[in-house]
Design a protein around this motif. Structure first.
Motif, PDB file in Angstrom:
ATOM      1  N   THR A 187       0.859  -1.171   0.000  1.00  0.00           N
ATOM      2  CA  THR A 187       0.000   0.000   0.000  1.00  0.00           C
ATOM      3  C   THR A 187       0.901   1.229   0.000  1.00  0.00           C
ATOM      4  O   THR A 187       1.705   1.394   0.909  1.00  0.00           O
ATOM      5  N   TYR A 188       0.764   2.062  -1.000  1.00  0.00           N
ATOM      6  CA  TYR A 188       1.631   3.235  -1.070  1.00  0.00           C
ATOM      7  C   TYR A 188       0.897   4.491  -0.655  1.00  0.00           C
ATOM      8  O   TYR A 188      -0.303   4.616  -0.875  1.00  0.00           O
ATOM      9  N   ARG A 189       1.640   5.425  -0.071  1.00  0.00           N
ATOM     10  CA  ARG A 189       1.060   6.743   0.153  1.00  0.00           C
ATOM     11  C   ARG A 189       0.770   7.381  -1.205  1.00  0.00           C
ATOM     12  O   ARG A 189       1.393   7.032  -2.210  1.00  0.00           O
ATOM     13  N   SER A 190      -0.127   8.351  -1.207  1.00  0.00           N
ATOM     14  CA  SER A 190      -0.513   8.971  -2.475  1.00  0.00           C
ATOM     15  C   SER A 190       0.677   9.531  -3.238  1.00  0.00           C
ATOM     16  O   SER A 190       0.758   9.382  -4.457  1.00  0.00           O
ATOM     17  N   GLU A 191       1.599  10.172  -2.524  1.00  0.00           N
ATOM     18  CA  GLU A 191       2.749  10.769  -3.215  1.00  0.00           C
ATOM     19  C   GLU A 191       3.555   9.701  -3.932  1.00  0.00           C
ATOM     20  O   GLU A 191       4.021   9.901  -5.055  1.00  0.00           O
ATOM     21  N   VAL A 192       3.756   8.569  -3.244  1.00  0.00           N
ATOM     22  CA  VAL A 192       4.580   7.518  -3.821  1.00  0.00           C
ATOM     23  C   VAL A 192       3.817   6.820  -4.953  1.00  0.00           C
ATOM     24  O   VAL A 192       4.386   6.546  -6.009  1.00  0.00           O
TER      25      VAL A 192
END
Lengths: 245, 245
Positions: B215-220
């Protein structure tokens, strides 16, 4: 992925019937995440081991996990080290560590660049940031974060092939190379590599790669290169087949 | 790339003999960048036009460029819109805008997610951040940044194919699709898409893609997807041919 709460403890093994959380983790679980007794949670050691079980509060600031299952997760096929030159701002360093951890880096090394104004100081925030990133994104391997006194020191200590991101005019075709078990990805400092560093990298066999015509900040270059490597390693799922017309 | 100072002005054309800088740009040139009279600089309009010429200080807070050459740069082969759900923190929004601008997005749209706690407020910082990112990375096209009241509103207004990043178990093979001139890349909010949004996206033909197990943060996630698209579009240089043994 189910959204169970994840905790970190370096000191777990696969035959512990119960795991006591650190004060900090217990505090977070009780006061912030408000985990309830009996709730299924997991603990990972940052080295592939994950123990899942039931949460149990044992005091106002203490808690343990009654382990039901232990799993060893497989590491990435290649240990990727991200070596970033001359980053001094705390926030930028942490941003690189967070991003590298999310994208599965094995190690992050900040090296002192010739164009650096002062040496990089190791920070206790790096480890914390990496732990947070692994918890949040669901990774089981925590990257080590350290420093090297120079690019030369980093490359000497790195045992395996390395690629170095240079500007487009310096690229000589798409490099093909074999990576057995480890790979270093070298990103230059804000003021770019010095001539000495370029020559050194070439002498030491670092393979130049280009990221196209634009100049990226270290965080973006890191995300970009880690993405390309993860994609090549089939770790990003099948990706997308974009047909251009 | 040569490191000449770059300035932004939306109001330039290719037959202006001289271009006056805005107060802010002139102030920056004189006080911060300390550009000297006669120094070669460039001005870009965020829409592909770049005028280069000599810098001339005309007052303590004013300056102009004596234009010597105007160039129209080619836009990206595909206009990529990054549509990110439910981001509220200013810093995170700016981080997404900066990253998207560096990686060549045509538009960034923040849409209100069902799981959003409150509506997204447009910020004047977005444009500023995009300008700074373009200056720094050497891009000539400034992404538009706007908002949509919902995922449905965004998809209705988007004229072209769209891909939507979902968790791995939902992927049905690597999607193959044709993109003629525009593509939307949809990223879910922190609390994930609602069931309604998933159904809606499927109904409206958004193509699900997976980013693997994490699960990635939005920025990543934004950096990751923009990288994959740019790579597919051959805009990142030849990349690297990593052979695994």
């Amino acid at each position: 992925m189910s959204h169970i709460h994840r905790f970190y403890s370096a000191a777990i093994s696969d035959h512990m019937p119960q795991i006591e959380l650190s004060d900090e983790e217990a505090h977070h679980a009780i006061r912030v995440a408000r985990v309830r007794d009996g709730e299924k949670v997991s603990v990972f050691d940052g080295n592939g081991l994950e123990c899942t079980g039931e949460f149990e509060r044992t005091g106002s600031h203490s808690a343990l996990i009654r382990v039901q299952e232990s799993t060893y997760h497989r590491p990435s096929r290649i240990q990727v080290t991200l070596a970033v030159g001359g980053l001094h701002r705390d926030k930028t360093q942490e941003s690189v560590v967070r991003c590298a951890a999310e994208l599965g880096a094995y190690r992050v090394c900040f090296w002192n660049a010739d164009h650096s104004q002062r040496p990089i100081k190791p920070s206790s925030r790096w480890h914390k940031t990496a732990v947070e990133a692994c918890k949040q994104c669901g990774r089981f391997f925590l990257p080590k974060v350290d420093t090297a006194s120079s690019l030369g020191e980093f490359l000497e200590g790195h045992n395996g092939p390395s690629v170095i991101a240079l500007l487009s005019e310096e690229q000589t075709g798409a490099p093909t190379f074999a990576a057995t078990d480890r790979l270093a990805v070298v990103i230059g400092p804000e003021g770019d590599f010095s001539d000495r560093e370029r020559t050194l990298a070439a002498t030491m066999g670092a393979i130049p790669i280009s990221l196209g015509e634009n100049t990226y900040r270290s965080e973006v270059a890191a995300a970009l290169l880690m993405t390309l490597v993860a994609f090549k390693l089939d770790e990003l799922g099948p990706g997308l087949n974009l047909c251009l017309q």
